[in-house]
Scaffold this motif. Sequence first.
Motif, PDB file in Angstrom:
ATOM      1  N   ARG A   1       3.504   5.648   5.642  1.00 36.23           N
ATOM      2  CA  ARG A   1       4.294   4.476   5.367  1.00 36.23           C
ATOM      3  C   ARG A   1       4.011   3.298   4.793  1.00 36.23           C
ATOM      4  O   ARG A   1       3.350   2.598   5.347  1.00 36.23           O
TER       5      ARG A   1
ATOM      6  N   TYR B   1      -1.008   1.242  13.240  1.00 34.28           N
ATOM      7  CA  TYR B   1       0.151   1.712  14.131  1.00 34.28           C
ATOM      8  C   TYR B   1       1.180   1.918  13.253  1.00 34.28           C
ATOM      9  O   TYR B   1       2.017   2.910  13.039  1.00 34.28           O
ATOM     10  N   LEU B   2       1.992   0.915  12.160  1.00 35.02           N
ATOM     11  CA  LEU B   2       2.900   1.156  11.523  1.00 35.02           C
ATOM     12  C   LEU B   2       2.921   2.129  10.402  1.00 35.02           C
ATOM     13  O   LEU B   2       3.919   2.816  10.249  1.00 35.02           O
ATOM     14  N   SER B   3       1.724   2.221   9.779  1.00 39.34           N
ATOM     15  CA  SER B   3       1.708   3.289   8.519  1.00 39.34           C
ATOM     16  C   SER B   3       1.079   4.457   9.110  1.00 39.34           C
ATOM     17  O   SER B   3       1.313   5.763   8.415  1.00 39.34           O
ATOM     18  N   PHE B   4       0.213   4.360  10.229  1.00 38.61           N
ATOM     19  CA  PHE B   4      -0.454   5.944  10.411  1.00 38.61           C
ATOM     20  C   PHE B   4      -0.288   6.287  11.946  1.00 38.61           C
ATOM     21  O   PHE B   4      -0.780   7.161  12.258  1.00 38.61           O
ATOM     22  N   ASP B   5       0.680   5.721  12.628  1.00 31.91           N
ATOM     23  CA  ASP B   5       1.128   6.087  13.937  1.00 31.91           C
ATOM     24  C   ASP B   5      -0.224   6.107  15.104  1.00 31.91           C
ATOM     25  O   ASP B   5      -0.342   7.132  15.813  1.00 31.91           O
TER      26      ASP B   5
ATOM     27  N   ARG C   1      -8.490   5.369   4.443  1.00 38.79           N
ATOM     28  CA  ARG C   1      -7.398   5.248   3.638  1.00 38.79           C
ATOM     29  C   ARG C   1      -7.177   3.418   3.545  1.00 38.79           C
ATOM     30  O   ARG C   1      -6.970   3.047   2.423  1.00 38.79           O
ATOM     31  N   ILE C   2      -7.334   2.967   4.509  1.00 41.15           N
ATOM     32  CA  ILE C   2      -7.160   1.410   4.587  1.00 41.15           C
ATOM     33  C   ILE C   2      -8.110   0.840   3.507  1.00 41.15           C
ATOM     34  O   ILE C   2      -7.790  -0.288   2.981  1.00 41.15           O
TER      35      ILE C   2
ATOM     36  N   ARG D   1       0.818  -1.164  -0.036  1.00 32.03           N
ATOM     37  CA  ARG D   1       0.033  -0.098  -0.128  1.00 32.03           C
ATOM     38  C   ARG D   1       0.990   1.346  -0.031  1.00 32.03           C
ATOM     39  O   ARG D   1       1.223   1.726   1.100  1.00 32.03           O
TER      40      ARG D   1
ATOM     41  N   PHE E   1       2.842  -0.206   3.486  1.00 33.79           N
ATOM     42  CA  PHE E   1       2.633  -1.170   4.273  1.00 33.79           C
ATOM     43  C   PHE E   1       2.510  -2.347   3.012  1.00 33.79           C
ATOM     44  O   PHE E   1       2.037  -2.488   2.022  1.00 33.79           O
TER      45      PHE E   1
ATOM     46  N   PHE F   1       0.050   4.829   1.579  1.00 33.37           N
ATOM     47  CA  PHE F   1      -0.001   5.089   3.181  1.00 33.37           C
ATOM     48  C   PHE F   1       1.159   5.978   3.356  1.00 33.37           C
ATOM     49  O   PHE F   1       2.180   5.925   2.584  1.00 33.37           O
TER      50      PHE F   1
ATOM     51  N   ASP G   1      -4.326  -7.319  10.550  1.00 31.61           N
ATOM     52  CA  ASP G   1      -3.771  -6.183   9.677  1.00 31.61           C
ATOM     53  C   ASP G   1      -4.329  -5.028   9.766  1.00 31.61           C
ATOM     54  O   ASP G   1      -3.271  -3.883   9.658  1.00 31.61           O
TER      55      ASP G   1
ATOM     56  N   GLU H   1      -2.366  -3.369  12.619  1.00 38.74           N
ATOM     57  CA  GLU H   1      -0.967  -3.090  12.154  1.00 38.74           C
ATOM     58  C   GLU H   1      -0.622  -1.969  11.270  1.00 38.74           C
ATOM     59  O   GLU H   1       0.125  -1.392  11.298  1.00 38.74           O
ATOM     60  N   MET H   2      -1.573  -2.031  10.191  1.00 34.60           N
ATOM     61  CA  MET H   2      -1.649  -0.925   9.420  1.00 34.60           C
ATOM     62  C   MET H   2      -1.574   0.476  10.133  1.00 34.60           C
ATOM     63  O   MET H   2      -1.216   1.456  10.088  1.00 34.60           O
TER      64      MET H   2
ATOM     65  N   MET I   1       4.915  12.595  12.110  1.00 30.16           N
ATOM     66  CA  MET I   1       3.525  12.358  12.615  1.00 30.16           C
ATOM     67  C   MET I   1       3.761  12.336  14.021  1.00 30.16           C
ATOM     68  O   MET I   1       4.570  11.229  14.567  1.00 30.16           O
TER      69      MET I   1
END
Lengths: 98, 374
Positions: free
Chosen positions: A50, B320-324, B371-372, A45, A52, A48, B314, B317-318, B1
Amino acid sequence: MIPIECKKLEDCFISRSAYHYRFEEKLGDAFVDWLEGVSSACSCRRDFPRPFFNAALPDGTQVKGVLGDTVIKVVYPDGSAEESKTNFETLLMPGGGQ
Amino acid sequence: MTVVYANNAATAWPKAPGVDQAVAEKIAAIPIHPGRAGFDAPDPETDCRKLLARLLRVEEANRILLTVNATHALNIALHGFPWRPRAVALTTVADHNAVLRPLYFLQKHGKIRVEHVDVDASGRVDMEKWAFALKKHRPQLAVFTHASNVTGSVNPVEEMCALAKSAGSAILLDVSQTMGIVEVLPQQWSADMVAFTGHKYLLGPPGTGGLYVAPRIDLEPVWVGGTGILSALPDMPPDLPARFDAGTPNSPAFAGLARALLWQREHPPSVSEIESRARRLAEGLLSLGVQVTEWRGSHTPVLSCTFPGCSVEDAGEMLYLSFDIICRTGLHCAPLIHRHIGAGSQGTVRFSLSRFTADEEVERIIAAAGRILA
């Protein structure tokens, strides 16, 4: 890419085999390209903040993480976790995914 | 962020202003000899008991036992309770493993039989089933959560207590998810015991919790040892709280909790504002197609959901890892509730806000969810 650290993860679920692998260098496009080559399905993705990535290997192993990080999460399938772990770690060795 | 912290049902962050300083000051201070402290020595445990008694509107501060967490408090209550032979304990499928596991342990060792009451799709106890189970099983003890830690639904606790009392049951209430944000009134509700934690909505440090024990309940201590008083006795001192105060207390943490309680007393939370933010989050997620657990009636700022086409894990994790964005995924240590609220075996994505969650943080969660799902 050879991981420098491997750590078993604990969560809510019985009989889940999940690990974090840490690498010395940040993961970039080359790692995702490599994942695309060894997996049966791989998505990244890039929209995003960051990006993913998430890949499923033919044996059901799941690999995920974000570009720019040094850690991936790998979940091995129930029933064949040990064998899948050995196979994936072999793939990570130089030339393993070729 | 900057990070959005939406996992306050697990542990609150940030804590109340001054908590970190109070803990640090207590650690740095010269310890006073336990039991010989005199009038002027700082006594965070007594301060906590007084502040907690005022919050709970109970008369005897000494009947508040201080523990390391709610699980510890629940174990003191459940293992120290004077169970009759073949007694039944009635609980609910919404309860946390902090309640369920001690009950299963007692059942496994032949002390009690455990019965569960179902909840509706919002995670709230079904009152018809509650009344029916009380009549059918005549439990010696009814033990239940004030609010679901998974869905945020607040149970009609006053009615539940009244029904339990009329069935002759003693009551143990778990207020881990409510104390500090929803009124808890043990005397008014005739609740015999109330277990709480200090590190969630009370905004204190981890390592703090407690158990209020009404005067009519006589618990046996399950944890015995030195108390610093009446040391020549072979048994624990007879009076509360010393009867349950074995070992050196975690005074720095209780100094932190006392500071948090004082701050909360001076700055009571605006429950309507917090609830309105949580409702905005629920509505925003629903408008995107996120499946949010049914939301109705009285609520803590907690909601559970699942993202269509994306596993619970998922999604977390998205976020946290991608959006803080820190939330929590899985079963949330309440394994029985999920099939009743329409969640699968992987549980839910849970967002839990606090009085410090800002409107823009709620909007960031909604935007990330969008976004997800895009």
